[in-house]
Design a protein around this motif. Structure first.
Motif, mmCIF file in Angstrom:
data_model
loop_
_atom_site.group_PDB
_atom_site.id
_atom_site.type_symbol
_atom_site.label_atom_id
_atom_site.label_comp_id
_atom_site.label_asym_id
_atom_site.label_seq_id
_atom_site.Cartn_x
_atom_site.Cartn_y
_atom_site.Cartn_z
ATOM 1 N N SER A 93 -7.075 -8.975 15.568
ATOM 2 C CA SER A 93 -5.966 -9.571 14.825
ATOM 3 C C SER A 93 -5.697 -10.984 15.306
ATOM 4 O O SER A 93 -6.113 -11.373 16.402
ATOM 5 C CB SER A 93 -4.698 -8.717 14.978
ATOM 6 O OG SER A 93 -4.280 -8.695 16.331
ATOM 7 N N ILE A 105 -9.026 -4.107 9.356
ATOM 8 C CA ILE A 105 -8.900 -2.653 9.309
ATOM 9 C C ILE A 105 -10.090 -2.083 8.552
ATOM 10 O O ILE A 105 -10.323 -2.439 7.391
ATOM 11 C CB ILE A 105 -7.587 -2.227 8.604
ATOM 12 C CG1 ILE A 105 -6.385 -2.952 9.217
ATOM 13 C CG2 ILE A 105 -7.413 -0.713 8.661
ATOM 14 C CD1 ILE A 105 -6.168 -2.678 10.678
ATOM 15 N N ARG A 108 -0.447 0.924 10.871
ATOM 16 C CA ARG A 108 0.807 1.287 10.212
ATOM 17 C C ARG A 108 1.886 1.573 11.261
ATOM 18 O O ARG A 108 3.046 1.154 11.115
ATOM 19 C CB ARG A 108 0.609 2.521 9.331
ATOM 20 C CG ARG A 108 1.904 3.062 8.712
ATOM 21 C CD ARG A 108 2.522 2.079 7.739
ATOM 22 N NE ARG A 108 3.788 2.563 7.201
ATOM 23 C CZ ARG A 108 4.389 2.062 6.129
ATOM 24 N NH1 ARG A 108 3.828 1.053 5.485
ATOM 25 N NH2 ARG A 108 5.535 2.545 5.703
ATOM 26 N N TYR A 139 3.063 -1.694 12.746
ATOM 27 C CA TYR A 139 3.860 -2.430 11.762
ATOM 28 C C TYR A 139 5.234 -1.792 11.600
ATOM 29 O O TYR A 139 6.264 -2.478 11.606
ATOM 30 C CB TYR A 139 3.124 -2.446 10.422
ATOM 31 C CG TYR A 139 3.868 -3.143 9.302
ATOM 32 C CD1 TYR A 139 3.716 -4.510 9.095
ATOM 33 C CD2 TYR A 139 4.705 -2.444 8.443
ATOM 34 C CE1 TYR A 139 4.383 -5.159 8.067
ATOM 35 C CE2 TYR A 139 5.380 -3.073 7.414
ATOM 36 C CZ TYR A 139 5.215 -4.436 7.227
ATOM 37 O OH TYR A 139 5.885 -5.065 6.211
ATOM 38 N N PHE A 198 -6.832 -7.823 6.227
ATOM 39 C CA PHE A 198 -5.575 -7.682 5.497
ATOM 40 C C PHE A 198 -4.514 -8.556 6.160
ATOM 41 O O PHE A 198 -4.623 -8.919 7.332
ATOM 42 C CB PHE A 198 -5.096 -6.225 5.493
ATOM 43 C CG PHE A 198 -5.981 -5.289 4.724
ATOM 44 C CD1 PHE A 198 -5.846 -5.150 3.347
ATOM 45 C CD2 PHE A 198 -6.957 -4.547 5.377
ATOM 46 C CE1 PHE A 198 -6.664 -4.283 2.638
ATOM 47 C CE2 PHE A 198 -7.779 -3.680 4.678
ATOM 48 C CZ PHE A 198 -7.634 -3.549 3.301
ATOM 49 N N PHE A 238 -0.408 -9.043 7.170
ATOM 50 C CA PHE A 238 0.792 -8.275 7.509
ATOM 51 C C PHE A 238 1.912 -9.253 7.860
ATOM 52 O O PHE A 238 1.737 -10.104 8.724
ATOM 53 C CB PHE A 238 0.539 -7.366 8.710
ATOM 54 C CG PHE A 238 -0.587 -6.386 8.515
ATOM 55 C CD1 PHE A 238 -0.326 -5.067 8.183
ATOM 56 C CD2 PHE A 238 -1.912 -6.781 8.671
ATOM 57 C CE1 PHE A 238 -1.358 -4.154 8.010
ATOM 58 C CE2 PHE A 238 -2.950 -5.882 8.501
ATOM 59 C CZ PHE A 238 -2.676 -4.563 8.165
ATOM 60 N N GLU A 245 -3.542 -7.710 0.401
ATOM 61 C CA GLU A 245 -4.842 -8.326 0.120
ATOM 62 C C GLU A 245 -4.719 -9.846 0.245
ATOM 63 O O GLU A 245 -3.806 -10.443 -0.343
ATOM 64 C CB GLU A 245 -5.301 -7.971 -1.292
ATOM 65 C CG GLU A 245 -5.608 -6.502 -1.512
ATOM 66 C CD GLU A 245 -6.998 -6.130 -1.023
ATOM 67 O OE1 GLU A 245 -7.753 -7.048 -0.624
ATOM 68 O OE2 GLU A 245 -7.317 -4.933 -1.042
ATOM 69 N N PHE A 303 2.918 -5.102 3.959
ATOM 70 C CA PHE A 303 2.047 -4.320 4.827
ATOM 71 C C PHE A 303 0.676 -4.194 4.178
ATOM 72 O O PHE A 303 0.555 -3.786 3.023
ATOM 73 C CB PHE A 303 2.633 -2.922 5.066
ATOM 74 C CG PHE A 303 1.673 -1.984 5.753
ATOM 75 C CD1 PHE A 303 1.416 -2.111 7.108
ATOM 76 C CD2 PHE A 303 1.003 -1.001 5.035
ATOM 77 C CE1 PHE A 303 0.513 -1.263 7.736
ATOM 78 C CE2 PHE A 303 0.106 -0.147 5.652
ATOM 79 C CZ PHE A 303 -0.140 -0.278 7.016
ATOM 80 N N LYS A 304 -0.349 -4.585 4.908
ATOM 81 C CA LYS A 304 -1.737 -4.438 4.463
ATOM 82 C C LYS A 304 -1.962 -5.097 3.100
ATOM 83 O O LYS A 304 -2.519 -4.515 2.176
ATOM 84 C CB LYS A 304 -2.128 -2.963 4.423
ATOM 85 C CG LYS A 304 -3.610 -2.702 4.661
ATOM 86 C CD LYS A 304 -3.887 -1.204 4.727
ATOM 87 C CE LYS A 304 -5.367 -0.940 4.957
ATOM 88 N NZ LYS A 304 -5.673 0.506 4.929
ATOM 89 N N TYR A 364 1.451 7.597 5.262
ATOM 90 C CA TYR A 364 2.290 6.707 6.055
ATOM 91 C C TYR A 364 3.648 7.314 6.377
ATOM 92 O O TYR A 364 4.266 6.964 7.384
ATOM 93 C CB TYR A 364 2.462 5.366 5.344
ATOM 94 C CG TYR A 364 1.181 4.569 5.248
ATOM 95 C CD1 TYR A 364 0.209 4.651 6.246
ATOM 96 C CD2 TYR A 364 0.929 3.738 4.163
ATOM 97 C CE1 TYR A 364 -0.963 3.931 6.163
ATOM 98 C CE2 TYR A 364 -0.245 3.013 4.075
ATOM 99 C CZ TYR A 364 -1.195 3.109 5.075
ATOM 100 O OH TYR A 364 -2.355 2.394 4.990
ATOM 101 N N GLN A 366 0.828 -1.196 0.000
ATOM 102 C CA GLN A 366 0.000 0.000 0.000
ATOM 103 C C GLN A 366 0.871 1.258 0.000
ATOM 104 O O GLN A 366 1.593 1.520 0.954
ATOM 105 C CB GLN A 366 -0.903 -0.004 1.243
ATOM 106 C CG GLN A 366 -1.797 -1.229 1.338
ATOM 107 C CD GLN A 366 -2.828 -1.273 0.248
ATOM 108 O OE1 GLN A 366 -3.499 -0.282 -0.008
ATOM 109 N NE2 GLN A 366 -2.962 -2.401 -0.409
ATOM 110 N N SER A 386 -6.217 2.632 10.324
ATOM 111 C CA SER A 386 -5.176 2.531 9.298
ATOM 112 C C SER A 386 -3.853 3.114 9.786
ATOM 113 O O SER A 386 -2.784 2.521 9.594
ATOM 114 C CB SER A 386 -5.636 3.244 8.024
ATOM 115 O OG SER A 386 -4.707 3.041 6.980
#
Length: 388
Positions: free
Chosen positions: A120, A145, A61, A64, A150, A152, A178, A175-176, A24, A19, A57
């Motif tokens: 999670s 999220i 982030r 992560y 998603f 990670f 699909e 990261f994030k 970010y 993403q 979101s």
């Protein structure tokens, strides 16, 4: 042999599901500024994240970025994972040493996610890179999220290993991600955690057949996760074992995890049965106390005087408890070989106590059917019951 968790030597750079978001950069910069004193525990890190970010979101982030930036891959430790460590012990050691393998990255990141209010899970499975399936297990997390799932992988996102050396280099591809795209490289042992309505099999993963196949039976993973979350731990394990088997025991890693979960299931069921057995013992002891109280009262020739119904209740109450104990103990499953003799001894004690209670119950019924004059002639010394 335990599954070993390993960071692969090279990361696939062709993946396109990372993403890119200018926002970010702001989040990352803020996490770079976190005071050292605020990084001693996942709770203090989570407090910092919650104080500085509002959206899910941004928060995920931040978690992560901190995990991937501050933990380095522990190459010497990748074959020395301590499987007896609790999750909290893993987290504490990782935060202290700032090193770990994938299960440590996942444990820290997952704990942070939950402490910042994000649903999670740690996902365990195996992976593929450059068309080659790894023969070592891997761990990552999934997080929900803004009502969407998603994937990670903070381990793969933190850098790479080359020629036995770890190089720190953040990789946004993990990261994030699909679920429908990262399934090309990450497949869970349990297909529930693919987060796909048409999960792929292990055979399909090997063959690279990851396209959605609507000819398969529709799998409502959202609803299945809801049901999973309310199951007792043993039932969660049972359901997971069934799904792992159904998806094909393709390799030794899957088979090992399958057998490991079955052993866990046996242990949990035995633990539950031991808890049931202990509860029965508590009830049996309660009944024995009441039975001995009755015996003392009988030996005292039912003095001080009580009504007939009270005398009857004094023996019928422990008898009913013992009947329930006897019924319940035969519904208790395996308690393991170490506890088998104890279970048999408890069964025997219940039987002996119940036999005495029934004898006293018959005496009381006979006693209460007689006149007051006859009753006075009916007493003889009774021996109190002792649990052996």
């Amino acid at each position: 042999m335990k599954n070993i968790f390993l960071l692969l030597s090279f990361f696939c750079c062709s993946l396109s599901f990372g993403q890119a978001n200018p926002r970010y950069a702001v989040v990352d910069a803020k996490m770079e500024a976190i005071p050292t004193a605020a990084t001693t525990s996942t709770q203090t890190i989570a407090n910092y994240i919650n104080a500085n970010f509002k959206t899910e979101s941004d928060k995920i982030r931040a978690a992560y970025y901190w995990t991937a930036s501050n933990i380095s891959y522990d190459i010497p430790g990748m074959y020395a994972v301590n499987f007896k460590e609790t999750v909290q012990q893993k987290i504490a050691r990782t935060l202290k040493t700032r090193k770990g393998v994938c299960i440590h990255y996942a444990s820290v990141f997952n704990d942070l996610a939950q402490k910042i209010g994000i649903q999670s899970y740690i996902i365990e499975g195996y992976n593929k890179q450059n068309g080659k399936v790894s023969n070592l297990a891997h761990a990552w997390i999934a997080a929900k999220i803004d009502k969407k799932w998603f994937i990670f992988d903070a381990t793969w996102g933190s850098g790479y290993v080359n020629n036995g050396k770890f190089y720190k280099k953040l990789n946004k591809a993990y990261f994030k991600a699909e679920p429908s795209k990262i399934i090309a490289s990450h497949i869970p042992f349990d297909y529930l955690w693919q987060f796909l309505n048409y999960p792929i099999t292990n055979n399909e993963f090997y063959e690279g057949k990851i396209q959605i196949n609507k000819d398969k039976k529709y799998f409502d993973f959202e609803n299945e996760i809801i049901k999973y979350n309310v199951l007792p731990e043993a039932e969660q394990l049972f359901a997971s074992v069934e799904r792992i088997e159904k998806n094909g025991l393709k390799n030794d890693m899957i088979l090992e995890r399958y057998e490991g979960k079955k052993q866990q299931l046996v242990y949990l069921r035995q633990k539950t049965n031991i808890e049931k057995l202990n509860a029965i013992v508590i009830e049996m002891n309660k009944a024995v106390v009441l039975l001995n109280e009755f015996i003392r009262y009988r030996n005292n020739k039912f003095n001080p005087a009580l009504s007939d119904s009270e005398i009857s209740s004094m023996i019928e109450t422990p008898k009913e408890i013992l009947i329930n104990c006897q019924n319940n103990i035969y519904s208790v499953g395996s308690v393991g070989s170490q506890n088998k003799a104890n279970a048999e001894s408890i069964k025997k004690s219940i039987g002996v106590a119940l036999s005495q209670a029934e004898e006293h119950s018959l005496f009381v019924k006979n006693y209460l059917s007689k006149s007051k004059i006859v009753r006075k002639t009916m007493f003889s010394k009774a021996v109190q019951f002792r649990v052996r």
